[in-house]
Design a protein around this motif. Structure first.
Motif, mmCIF file in Angstrom:
data_model
loop_
_atom_site.group_PDB
_atom_site.id
_atom_site.type_symbol
_atom_site.label_atom_id
_atom_site.label_comp_id
_atom_site.label_asym_id
_atom_site.label_seq_id
_atom_site.Cartn_x
_atom_site.Cartn_y
_atom_site.Cartn_z
ATOM 1 N N THR A 1 -9.164 -0.943 -2.312
ATOM 2 C CA THR A 1 -10.399 -0.274 -2.746
ATOM 3 C C THR A 1 -10.475 -0.194 -4.262
ATOM 4 O O THR A 1 -11.507 -0.493 -4.865
ATOM 5 N N VAL A 2 -9.372 0.187 -4.889
ATOM 6 C CA VAL A 2 -9.339 0.278 -6.367
ATOM 7 C C VAL A 2 -9.545 -1.104 -6.975
ATOM 8 O O VAL A 2 -10.298 -1.245 -7.957
ATOM 9 N N THR A 3 -8.946 -2.123 -6.406
ATOM 10 C CA THR A 3 -9.098 -3.477 -6.926
ATOM 11 C C THR A 3 -10.540 -3.940 -6.802
ATOM 12 O O THR A 3 -11.111 -4.505 -7.747
ATOM 13 N N VAL A 4 -11.164 -3.692 -5.671
ATOM 14 C CA VAL A 4 -12.561 -4.082 -5.451
ATOM 15 C C VAL A 4 -13.458 -3.337 -6.434
ATOM 16 O O VAL A 4 -14.358 -3.934 -7.039
ATOM 17 N N LEU A 5 -13.224 -2.053 -6.600
ATOM 18 C CA LEU A 5 -14.029 -1.262 -7.535
ATOM 19 C C LEU A 5 -13.829 -1.734 -8.976
ATOM 20 O O LEU A 5 -14.782 -1.751 -9.766
ATOM 21 N N ALA A 6 -12.623 -2.129 -9.315
ATOM 22 C CA ALA A 6 -12.352 -2.586 -10.687
ATOM 23 C C ALA A 6 -13.104 -3.881 -10.979
ATOM 24 O O ALA A 6 -13.584 -4.084 -12.101
ATOM 25 N N PHE A 7 -13.222 -4.746 -9.984
ATOM 26 C CA PHE A 7 -13.924 -6.014 -10.211
ATOM 27 C C PHE A 7 -15.435 -5.863 -10.132
ATOM 28 O O PHE A 7 -16.164 -6.701 -10.665
ATOM 29 N N THR A 8 -15.927 -4.837 -9.482
ATOM 30 C CA THR A 8 -17.369 -4.669 -9.354
ATOM 31 C C THR A 8 -17.956 -3.888 -10.518
ATOM 32 O O THR A 8 -19.160 -3.891 -10.712
ATOM 33 N N LEU A 9 -17.128 -3.219 -11.276
ATOM 34 C CA LEU A 9 -17.645 -2.439 -12.414
ATOM 35 C C LEU A 9 -17.700 -3.302 -13.598
ATOM 36 O O LEU A 9 -17.831 -3.709 -14.465
ATOM 37 N N ARG B 1 10.895 8.965 15.448
ATOM 38 C CA ARG B 1 9.835 8.007 15.772
ATOM 39 C C ARG B 1 8.521 8.417 15.122
ATOM 40 O O ARG B 1 7.801 7.583 14.571
ATOM 41 N N ASN B 2 8.195 9.708 15.172
ATOM 42 C CA ASN B 2 6.966 10.190 14.547
ATOM 43 C C ASN B 2 7.013 10.004 13.032
ATOM 44 O O ASN B 2 6.009 9.640 12.415
ATOM 45 N N LEU B 3 8.175 10.243 12.450
ATOM 46 C CA LEU B 3 8.325 10.053 11.005
ATOM 47 C C LEU B 3 8.142 8.587 10.632
ATOM 48 O O LEU B 3 7.484 8.269 9.637
ATOM 49 N N PHE B 4 8.688 7.703 11.451
ATOM 50 C CA PHE B 4 8.523 6.268 11.223
ATOM 51 C C PHE B 4 7.045 5.874 11.311
ATOM 52 O O PHE B 4 6.529 5.154 10.457
ATOM 53 N N LEU B 5 6.352 6.357 12.340
ATOM 54 C CA LEU B 5 4.923 6.055 12.474
ATOM 55 C C LEU B 5 4.126 6.615 11.299
ATOM 56 O O LEU B 5 3.218 5.955 10.785
ATOM 57 N N PHE B 6 4.481 7.820 10.855
ATOM 58 C CA PHE B 6 3.804 8.409 9.706
ATOM 59 C C PHE B 6 4.012 7.563 8.459
ATOM 60 O O PHE B 6 3.080 7.357 7.674
ATOM 61 N N SER B 7 5.231 7.049 8.279
ATOM 62 C CA SER B 7 5.496 6.226 7.094
ATOM 63 C C SER B 7 4.685 4.934 7.138
ATOM 64 O O SER B 7 4.197 4.464 6.108
ATOM 65 N N ILE B 8 4.509 4.369 8.327
ATOM 66 C CA ILE B 8 3.675 3.165 8.456
ATOM 67 C C ILE B 8 2.229 3.487 8.107
ATOM 68 O O ILE B 8 1.577 2.736 7.380
ATOM 69 N N LEU B 9 1.723 4.601 8.624
ATOM 70 C CA LEU B 9 0.347 4.998 8.317
ATOM 71 C C LEU B 9 0.174 5.272 6.831
ATOM 72 O O LEU B 9 -0.854 4.912 6.248
ATOM 73 N N LEU B 10 1.172 5.876 6.223
ATOM 74 C CA LEU B 10 1.107 6.156 4.791
ATOM 75 C C LEU B 10 1.089 4.856 3.986
ATOM 76 O O LEU B 10 0.315 4.713 3.037
ATOM 77 N N GLU B 11 1.914 3.906 4.365
ATOM 78 C CA GLU B 11 1.916 2.608 3.694
ATOM 79 C C GLU B 11 0.567 1.912 3.857
ATOM 80 O O GLU B 11 0.052 1.303 2.915
ATOM 81 N N LEU B 12 0.008 2.000 5.047
ATOM 82 C CA LEU B 12 -1.308 1.405 5.295
ATOM 83 C C LEU B 12 -2.364 2.065 4.420
ATOM 84 O O LEU B 12 -3.218 1.385 3.847
ATOM 85 N N ALA B 13 -2.307 3.368 4.289
ATOM 86 C CA ALA B 13 -3.263 4.089 3.449
ATOM 87 C C ALA B 13 -3.133 3.652 1.993
ATOM 88 O O ALA B 13 -4.140 3.488 1.284
ATOM 89 N N VAL B 14 -1.915 3.435 1.526
ATOM 90 C CA VAL B 14 -1.688 2.989 0.145
ATOM 91 C C VAL B 14 -2.279 1.596 -0.051
ATOM 92 O O VAL B 14 -2.938 1.327 -1.063
ATOM 93 N N VAL B 15 -2.103 0.714 0.922
ATOM 94 C CA VAL B 15 -2.657 -0.642 0.822
ATOM 95 C C VAL B 15 -4.184 -0.574 0.771
ATOM 96 O O VAL B 15 -4.815 -1.243 -0.054
#
Length: 107
Positions: free
Chosen positions: A99-107, A80-94
């Protein structure tokens, strides 16, 4: 989970072949149903005890069953903890991609 469903899962539990959902429901049922826990004990004694007798090993099957259930609870918690960690990791990637997309359009 009904007793009939739990009894069908006993061999899978003893072979450590239950998915997280079934394992959680099985453990909860076994913790609250003395009849099913007795059936689990009987099947464990037959399966493990016979093998130990054939091997000539000494054993304390009652203690081993308690350890098996305790270890299953630990594995379930880890899964269960591994599953929750994978969700948090996916959220961090999103968030990072946004953030990278926003920065790319603002530069």
């Amino acid at each position: 989970m009904t007793c009939k469903e739990a009894e069908k899962l006993i061999p899978l539990f003893l072979d450590d072949d239950l998915d997280n959902k079934d394992l959680a429901e099985f453990i909860e049922h076994i913790d609250n149903c003395p009849e099913c826990k007795e059936e689990l004990t009987i099947q464990f004694l037959v399966k493990t005890g016979m093998q130990r007798l054939e091997d000539g090993n000494t054993f304390n099957l009652k203690q081993e069953l308690l350890i098996l259930i305790k270890d299953a609870k630990k594995r379930l918690k880890f899964r269960r903890n591994l599953f929750l960690f994978s969700i948090l990791l996916e959220l961090a990637v999103v968030v990072l991609m946004v953030t990278v997309t926003v920065l790319a359009f603002t530069l």
